[in-house]
Motif scaffolding. Structure first.
Motif, mmCIF file in Angstrom:
data_model
loop_
_atom_site.group_PDB
_atom_site.id
_atom_site.type_symbol
_atom_site.label_atom_id
_atom_site.label_comp_id
_atom_site.label_asym_id
_atom_site.label_seq_id
_atom_site.Cartn_x
_atom_site.Cartn_y
_atom_site.Cartn_z
ATOM 1 N N GLU A 12 67.389 -10.432 32.385
ATOM 2 C CA GLU A 12 68.094 -9.624 33.375
ATOM 3 C C GLU A 12 67.373 -8.294 33.601
ATOM 4 O O GLU A 12 67.186 -7.866 34.748
ATOM 5 N N ASP A 57 64.131 -8.887 35.570
ATOM 6 C CA ASP A 57 64.406 -9.103 36.993
ATOM 7 C C ASP A 57 64.703 -7.782 37.698
ATOM 8 O O ASP A 57 64.244 -7.536 38.813
ATOM 9 N N ARG A 58 65.470 -6.931 37.037
ATOM 10 C CA ARG A 58 65.837 -5.654 37.640
ATOM 11 C C ARG A 58 64.593 -4.789 37.871
ATOM 12 O O ARG A 58 64.422 -4.196 38.929
ATOM 13 N N TYR A 59 63.693 -4.732 36.896
ATOM 14 C CA TYR A 59 62.495 -3.915 37.056
ATOM 15 C C TYR A 59 61.467 -4.577 37.971
ATOM 16 O O TYR A 59 60.669 -3.887 38.591
ATOM 17 N N ASP A 99 62.290 -6.011 40.689
ATOM 18 C CA ASP A 99 62.731 -5.568 42.013
ATOM 19 C C ASP A 99 62.181 -4.179 42.327
ATOM 20 O O ASP A 99 61.740 -3.909 43.436
ATOM 21 N N TYR A 100 62.201 -3.284 41.342
ATOM 22 C CA TYR A 100 61.628 -1.948 41.547
ATOM 23 C C TYR A 100 60.135 -2.033 41.814
ATOM 24 O O TYR A 100 59.603 -1.315 42.655
#
Length: 77
Positions: A51, A54-56, A58-59
């Motif tokens: 998780e 995936d979040r980083y 996106d950045y």
């Protein structure tokens, strides 16, 4: 005149910390720090890592392309 009282209180607190080394509630500390249960399975940890990745990612997609273009146009490497 107030310096003597402040110093005495500091000495008292220092002695308490030095000589009273027990009484730490580790469960309460774990809850306050937000640390998970030590019996947590590896699958849960892997899910959390996925998780975060995936979040980083996106950045990196949002901001990475702009930085690369700026470096190439100025000739820096």
């Amino acid at each position: 005149m107030g310096r003597g009282r402040a110093k005495a209180k500091q000495v008292k607190v220092a002695r308490q910390l030095k000589y009273n080394s027990g009484g730490t509630d580790l469960e309460r500390l774990r809850d306050e720090l937000g640390v998970g249960d030590p019996s947590q399975t590896d699958d849960d940890a892997d899910d959390l890592n996925d998780e975060l990745a995936d979040r980083y990612a996106d950045y990196a997609d949002d901001y990475g392309a702009e930085d690369d273009d700026d470096d190439r146009s100025s000739g820096r490497r």
